[in-house]
Motif scaffolding. Sequence first.
Motif, short mmCIF file in Angstrom:
data_model
loop_
_atom_site.label_atom_id
_atom_site.label_comp_id
_atom_site.label_asym_id
_atom_site.label_seq_id
_atom_site.Cartn_x
_atom_site.Cartn_y
_atom_site.Cartn_z
N ASN A 162 0.82 -1.20 0.00
CA ASN A 162 0.00 0.00 0.00
C ASN A 162 0.86 1.26 0.00
OD1 ASN A 162 -2.35 -1.64 0.23
ND2 ASN A 162 -1.97 -1.81 2.44
N ALA A 163 0.23 2.36 -0.44
CA ALA A 163 0.96 3.62 -0.53
C ALA A 163 1.39 4.15 0.83
CB ALA A 163 0.09 4.66 -1.25
N ASP A 164 0.69 3.78 1.89
CA ASP A 164 1.03 4.28 3.22
C ASP A 164 2.12 3.46 3.91
OD1 ASP A 164 -0.33 1.98 3.78
OD2 ASP A 164 -1.88 2.91 5.04
N GLY A 165 2.72 2.51 3.18
CA GLY A 165 3.79 1.72 3.76
C GLY A 165 3.33 0.42 4.39
N THR A 166 2.04 0.22 4.51
CA THR A 166 1.53 -1.05 5.04
C THR A 166 1.41 -2.07 3.92
OG1 THR A 166 -0.79 -0.43 4.74
CG2 THR A 166 0.27 0.19 6.83
N LEU A 167 1.11 -3.29 4.28
CA LEU A 167 0.92 -4.35 3.31
C LEU A 167 -0.38 -5.07 3.63
CD1 LEU A 167 3.56 -6.67 1.84
CD2 LEU A 167 1.47 -7.68 2.75
N SER A 168 -1.22 -5.28 2.61
CA SER A 168 -2.50 -5.96 2.79
C SER A 168 -2.41 -7.38 2.23
CB SER A 168 -3.63 -5.21 2.07
OG SER A 168 -3.79 -3.93 2.61
N VAL A 169 -3.05 -8.30 2.93
CA VAL A 169 -3.09 -9.70 2.51
C VAL A 169 -4.53 -10.06 2.20
CG1 VAL A 169 -2.57 -12.08 3.14
CG2 VAL A 169 -1.11 -10.24 3.98
N THR A 203 -3.80 -6.54 7.69
CA THR A 203 -2.88 -5.44 7.40
C THR A 203 -1.61 -5.61 8.19
OG1 THR A 203 -4.74 -3.93 7.02
CG2 THR A 203 -2.57 -2.93 7.37
N VAL A 204 -0.47 -5.51 7.50
CA VAL A 204 0.84 -5.65 8.13
C VAL A 204 1.53 -4.30 8.14
CG1 VAL A 204 3.02 -6.91 8.08
CG2 VAL A 204 0.95 -7.96 7.13
N SER A 205 2.09 -3.92 9.30
CA SER A 205 2.81 -2.65 9.40
C SER A 205 3.99 -2.84 10.34
CB SER A 205 1.90 -1.54 9.92
OG SER A 205 1.44 -1.84 11.22
N GLY A 206 4.82 -1.79 10.46
CA GLY A 206 5.96 -1.86 11.37
C GLY A 206 7.26 -2.11 10.66
N ASP A 207 8.33 -1.98 11.40
CA ASP A 207 9.67 -2.15 10.86
C ASP A 207 10.19 -3.54 11.14
OD1 ASP A 207 9.69 0.53 10.05
OD2 ASP A 207 10.32 1.17 12.07
N ALA A 208 11.29 -3.88 10.46
CA ALA A 208 11.94 -5.15 10.70
C ALA A 208 12.32 -5.26 12.17
CB ALA A 208 13.19 -5.27 9.83
#
Length: 501
Positions: A86-93, A127-132
């Motif tokens: 996603n454009a906001d840096g998150t990832l959708s599954v 929704t997946v967010s956050g850093d490594a």
Amino acid sequence: MSKLKTFSLSLSTIALLAAAPALADVDAQELWDEWQAQGAAVGQTLSAASVTDTDTGLRINDMTVLADQGGSTSTVQVDEITLNENADGTLSVEMSDPVRITSVSQIEDGPAVRIDMDVRHQGLNITVSGDAGARDYQYDADSITISSEQMTVDGEPAGDMNIAATITDFAGQYMLTGDTVETTEITSTSSFSGMSGTIDAAAPNGQDGGFKLSFNMGPMTSTGSGSMFALAFISQMSDSTSVPENFSLLSDLEYERLSYEMTVDEAGSSFNMSFANEGGEMGVELTEGGLTYDLSAVNVDAAILTNGFPAPIEISADSTGFLFTLPLMPEDEPSDMALRLDYRGLEVNEALWSMVDPGQAIPRDPATLIVDITGKVQMLVNLLAGDPAAFQGPPGELREVTLNDLQINAAGASLEGEGDLEFAPGQMVPMPVGTIDLRAAGLNALLDRLTSAGLLPEPQAAMVRGMSGMFARPGPTADTLETTIEFQPGGGITANGIPLQ
């Protein structure tokens, strides 16, 4: 496969699918690679028929999650999973519907039992967010439904069986913190507004009868914590001889209400049981110290009706509690154990009372039962190994038992106690050494009531009074007795100093 292994296998599979552990700041291919690595860490193999690039990420077709433990397998199949950056840096599954689960359990020298289930979801968002090293996964769904219509044994249908369960307003958070399997910690929270379901199984081979269970749970919240290393250990724990240091998996669940009804019909007989409460808690801990179950509930009602008994059996309680701690593997030194039963406000229905005391000579006061025991046990076998040959004898030997609390209040009488006992190693029959202090109140009054009700002949009541006077001493108030039971080396037992054995 043990229930514990099946539970942990399902837990880790759901975590991988529903929470989609991945890094929000990596591309979809890196996500897929990490997903496979994390599956392998907990004893699972992730594969796909094809993996293709899309404008926003990755499409995974015919994904399979396979886990094999001790000849028992679990397979999860998903037709399509889409990973969208996603454009906001998150990832959708996004996940296709349904998810198919197949479980095959092979019992040693027994049949192979296969159950196929479909998991359907409506309004599922992941929704997946956050850093490594600090990843946060949010998920919710309007509903999740699990269904199955067939069970087979050695490839042959085992009779019609319909399973259906629905969870509504499901939501949760799943967080992983750490860079490696050894250091990654997992915490989770989840909730739903309700869960209900049925299991309806017909008798096999066209026989009359069957089994039916229906259940309903109100709003629920749960929390869990552990580590990727702990899940990895569970995947191979049947081969382990000890639990790693600082190993820990914790789960706590709280719900507002729970009810179920079970019916079993066979040729010429029937059995019906119903249960309901107004809320409770369930806690499970798997640590290097062993396995602990901690259950409690309030305002409990249970009823049993069978054509083999002339009256319904109805039992209620203001509150119930059960705690059990047991070490799972042999250690160099004895390990902690614990058992606590806590039942307050116990009552049975008048129809049952009338069968034994129609004249109501015995008080119907609510009863209390509390037993609180802690101690040490030397385990002799690995309870996680699942080897039938290891269970030919006792799984362990008692070393210490402390009776912290004993309270029994019923029919107008009471019994209280506490004490400490020790056990020598290598005994075929455990022979304790130590003392138990007991206090009774209302015993003579209860004997009078039992005699007047015709439940106890007067000569037997007189014998009980005589024995209590010999083996106990009068307490500080009327109709109270006290005694110390001493277990001596060599097997001798005394009560109030009088030999019993």
